[in-house]
Write a protein that holds these residues in place. Structure first.
Motif, PDB file in Angstrom:
ATOM      1  N   GLN A 106     -46.401  55.576 180.516  1.00  0.00           N
ATOM      2  CA  GLN A 106     -46.543  56.090 182.375  1.00  0.00           C
ATOM      3  C   GLN A 106     -45.221  56.516 182.198  1.00  0.00           C
ATOM      4  OE1 GLN A 106     -45.870  53.326 184.983  1.00  0.00           O
ATOM      5  NE2 GLN A 106     -45.989  54.866 186.149  1.00  0.00           N
ATOM      6  N   VAL A 107     -45.461  58.122 181.415  1.00  0.00           N
ATOM      7  CA  VAL A 107     -44.303  59.636 181.868  1.00  0.00           C
ATOM      8  C   VAL A 107     -43.870  59.837 183.009  1.00  0.00           C
ATOM      9  CG1 VAL A 107     -43.974  61.222 180.645  1.00  0.00           C
ATOM     10  CG2 VAL A 107     -45.154  60.103 179.265  1.00  0.00           C
ATOM     11  N   VAL A 108     -42.781  59.608 183.194  1.00  0.00           N
ATOM     12  CA  VAL A 108     -42.001  60.456 184.409  1.00  0.00           C
ATOM     13  C   VAL A 108     -41.188  61.563 183.854  1.00  0.00           C
ATOM     14  CG1 VAL A 108     -42.720  58.780 185.783  1.00  0.00           C
ATOM     15  CG2 VAL A 108     -39.749  59.189 184.908  1.00  0.00           C
ATOM     16  N   GLU A 109     -40.967  62.613 184.389  1.00  0.00           N
ATOM     17  CA  GLU A 109     -40.702  63.964 183.734  1.00  0.00           C
ATOM     18  C   GLU A 109     -39.622  64.395 185.156  1.00  0.00           C
ATOM     19  OE1 GLU A 109     -43.293  67.313 183.465  1.00  0.00           O
ATOM     20  OE2 GLU A 109     -44.535  66.467 184.110  1.00  0.00           O
ATOM     21  N   ALA A 110     -38.243  64.279 184.897  1.00  0.00           N
ATOM     22  CA  ALA A 110     -37.174  65.015 185.911  1.00  0.00           C
ATOM     23  C   ALA A 110     -36.741  66.162 185.042  1.00  0.00           C
ATOM     24  CB  ALA A 110     -35.589  64.521 185.664  1.00  0.00           C
ATOM     25  N   SER A 111     -36.497  67.426 186.078  1.00  0.00           N
ATOM     26  CA  SER A 111     -36.195  69.336 185.466  1.00  0.00           C
ATOM     27  C   SER A 111     -35.230  69.092 184.771  1.00  0.00           C
ATOM     28  CB  SER A 111     -37.171  69.811 186.597  1.00  0.00           C
ATOM     29  OG  SER A 111     -36.688  69.431 187.454  1.00  0.00           O
ATOM     30  N   ASN A 112     -34.218  67.443 185.562  1.00  0.00           N
ATOM     31  CA  ASN A 112     -32.778  68.344 185.470  1.00  0.00           C
ATOM     32  C   ASN A 112     -31.690  67.405 185.521  1.00  0.00           C
ATOM     33  OD1 ASN A 112     -31.990  67.993 188.220  1.00  0.00           O
ATOM     34  ND2 ASN A 112     -33.055  69.725 188.476  1.00  0.00           N
ATOM     35  N   SER A 113     -30.030  67.351 184.959  1.00  0.00           N
ATOM     36  CA  SER A 113     -29.854  66.133 185.454  1.00  0.00           C
ATOM     37  C   SER A 113     -29.876  65.132 186.497  1.00  0.00           C
ATOM     38  CB  SER A 113     -28.647  66.564 184.683  1.00  0.00           C
ATOM     39  OG  SER A 113     -28.674  66.406 183.419  1.00  0.00           O
ATOM     40  N   SER A 114     -29.611  65.894 187.696  1.00  0.00           N
ATOM     41  CA  SER A 114     -29.516  65.303 189.135  1.00  0.00           C
ATOM     42  C   SER A 114     -30.805  63.625 189.617  1.00  0.00           C
ATOM     43  CB  SER A 114     -28.827  66.495 190.344  1.00  0.00           C
ATOM     44  OG  SER A 114     -27.920  67.346 190.004  1.00  0.00           O
ATOM     45  N   GLU A 115     -31.718  65.211 189.246  1.00  0.00           N
ATOM     46  CA  GLU A 115     -33.201  64.164 189.201  1.00  0.00           C
ATOM     47  C   GLU A 115     -33.075  63.094 188.679  1.00  0.00           C
ATOM     48  OE1 GLU A 115     -38.233  65.401 189.935  1.00  0.00           O
ATOM     49  OE2 GLU A 115     -36.830  66.700 188.732  1.00  0.00           O
ATOM     50  N   ALA A 116     -32.654  63.739 186.792  1.00  0.00           N
ATOM     51  CA  ALA A 116     -33.031  62.735 186.023  1.00  0.00           C
ATOM     52  C   ALA A 116     -31.825  60.655 186.233  1.00  0.00           C
ATOM     53  CB  ALA A 116     -32.393  62.636 184.676  1.00  0.00           C
ATOM     54  N   LEU A 117     -31.226  61.545 186.847  1.00  0.00           N
ATOM     55  CA  LEU A 117     -29.868  60.048 187.519  1.00  0.00           C
ATOM     56  C   LEU A 117     -30.736  59.354 188.905  1.00  0.00           C
ATOM     57  CD1 LEU A 117     -26.432  61.323 186.231  1.00  0.00           C
ATOM     58  CD2 LEU A 117     -27.789  59.678 185.453  1.00  0.00           C
ATOM     59  N   MET A 118     -30.916  60.226 189.900  1.00  0.00           N
ATOM     60  CA  MET A 118     -31.412  59.918 190.341  1.00  0.00           C
ATOM     61  C   MET A 118     -32.637  59.336 190.419  1.00  0.00           C
ATOM     62  SD  MET A 118     -32.956  61.830 194.099  1.00  0.00           S
ATOM     63  CE  MET A 118     -34.061  62.599 193.304  1.00  0.00           C
ATOM     64  N   MET A 119     -33.370  59.187 189.632  1.00  0.00           N
ATOM     65  CA  MET A 119     -35.078  58.327 189.551  1.00  0.00           C
ATOM     66  C   MET A 119     -34.350  56.917 188.342  1.00  0.00           C
ATOM     67  SD  MET A 119     -37.409  61.801 188.637  1.00  0.00           S
ATOM     68  CE  MET A 119     -38.636  60.712 188.077  1.00  0.00           C
ATOM     69  N   CYS A 120     -33.371  57.050 187.524  1.00  0.00           N
ATOM     70  CA  CYS A 120     -32.752  56.266 186.366  1.00  0.00           C
ATOM     71  C   CYS A 120     -32.182  55.214 187.848  1.00  0.00           C
ATOM     72  CB  CYS A 120     -32.297  56.569 185.674  1.00  0.00           C
ATOM     73  SG  CYS A 120     -32.504  57.226 184.275  1.00  0.00           S
ATOM     74  N   GLU A 121     -31.972  56.287 188.506  1.00  0.00           N
ATOM     75  CA  GLU A 121     -30.724  54.732 190.193  1.00  0.00           C
ATOM     76  C   GLU A 121     -31.939  53.881 190.996  1.00  0.00           C
ATOM     77  OE1 GLU A 121     -28.494  57.198 192.418  1.00  0.00           O
ATOM     78  OE2 GLU A 121     -27.189  57.357 190.420  1.00  0.00           O
ATOM     79  N   ALA A 122     -33.145  54.510 190.687  1.00  0.00           N
ATOM     80  CA  ALA A 122     -34.578  54.127 191.429  1.00  0.00           C
ATOM     81  C   ALA A 122     -35.061  53.001 190.428  1.00  0.00           C
ATOM     82  CB  ALA A 122     -35.681  55.103 192.320  1.00  0.00           C
ATOM     83  N   GLN A 123     -35.685  53.253 189.930  1.00  0.00           N
ATOM     84  CA  GLN A 123     -36.387  52.565 188.287  1.00  0.00           C
ATOM     85  C   GLN A 123     -35.557  52.990 187.203  1.00  0.00           C
ATOM     86  OE1 GLN A 123     -40.118  51.252 189.271  1.00  0.00           O
ATOM     87  NE2 GLN A 123     -40.062  50.835 187.014  1.00  0.00           N
ATOM     88  N   LEU A 124     -35.017  52.229 186.865  1.00  0.00           N
ATOM     89  CA  LEU A 124     -34.583  52.539 185.261  1.00  0.00           C
ATOM     90  C   LEU A 124     -35.771  52.090 184.252  1.00  0.00           C
ATOM     91  CD1 LEU A 124     -31.399  50.364 184.553  1.00  0.00           C
ATOM     92  CD2 LEU A 124     -31.299  53.055 184.565  1.00  0.00           C
ATOM     93  N   PRO A 125     -35.866  53.467 183.397  1.00  0.00           N
ATOM     94  CA  PRO A 125     -37.176  53.394 182.322  1.00  0.00           C
ATOM     95  C   PRO A 125     -36.870  52.658 181.370  1.00  0.00           C
ATOM     96  CG  PRO A 125     -35.579  55.972 181.475  1.00  0.00           C
ATOM     97  CD  PRO A 125     -35.165  54.506 183.015  1.00  0.00           C
ATOM     98  N   ALA A 126     -38.373  52.687 180.574  1.00  0.00           N
ATOM     99  CA  ALA A 126     -37.342  51.575 179.237  1.00  0.00           C
ATOM    100  C   ALA A 126     -37.240  52.680 177.855  1.00  0.00           C
ATOM    101  CB  ALA A 126     -38.832  51.402 178.759  1.00  0.00           C
ATOM    102  N   ILE A 127     -37.763  54.440 177.907  1.00  0.00           N
ATOM    103  CA  ILE A 127     -37.219  54.779 177.278  1.00  0.00           C
ATOM    104  C   ILE A 127     -37.246  56.218 177.984  1.00  0.00           C
ATOM    105  CG2 ILE A 127     -37.956  56.409 174.790  1.00  0.00           C
ATOM    106  CD1 ILE A 127     -40.247  54.511 174.430  1.00  0.00           C
TER     107      ILE A 127
END
Length: 116
Positions: A23-44
């Motif tokens: 299951q792959v989710v995408e983040a188009s920038n650093s802020s989006e990546a961190l926001m998504m990681c704060e909501a749920q950390l990915p395994a990879i």
């Protein structure tokens, strides 16, 4: 999760890894990546080295609760040892070189697909 400001790279990685039952989710920038990681950390987490604040993303994820368990790949366009060591010092576990293709991603991630 793939964090890359290139829509093409995200699309290719998502198609290949999705075909491997990730299951792959995408983040188009650093802020989006961190926001998504704060909501749920990915395994990879695959982080593009050329993305602004890429090293900060790696470092910040490592500081999050459970962040030590995330398998982080630092994705570069070169195999310069200095660049790779900078990623390693920030907390990356491994590296991918762009452009990548199906063979490269399958070699890197097949072991995780089998474990899932």
């Amino acid at each position: 999760m793939i964090a890359d400001d290139s829509a093409v790279i995200c699309k290719v990685a998502k198609r290949i890894l999705g075909g491997m039952n990730f299951q792959v989710v995408e983040a188009s920038n650093s802020s989006e990546a961190l926001m998504m990681c704060e909501a749920q950390l990915p395994a990879i987490l695959i982080v593009d080295a050329g993305m602004p604040d890429a090293l900060s993303v790696i470092h910040t994820v490592r500081q999050m609760q459970g962040g030590e368990k995330v398998r982080i790949y630092y994705c570069t366009i070169e195999t310069d040892i200095k660049v790779l060591m900078i990623g390693k010092r920030a907390g990356a576990d491994d590296f991918l070189t762009k452009p990548f293709d199906r063979q490269v991603l399958e070699a890197a991630f097949a072991k995780y697909s089998l474990a899932a």
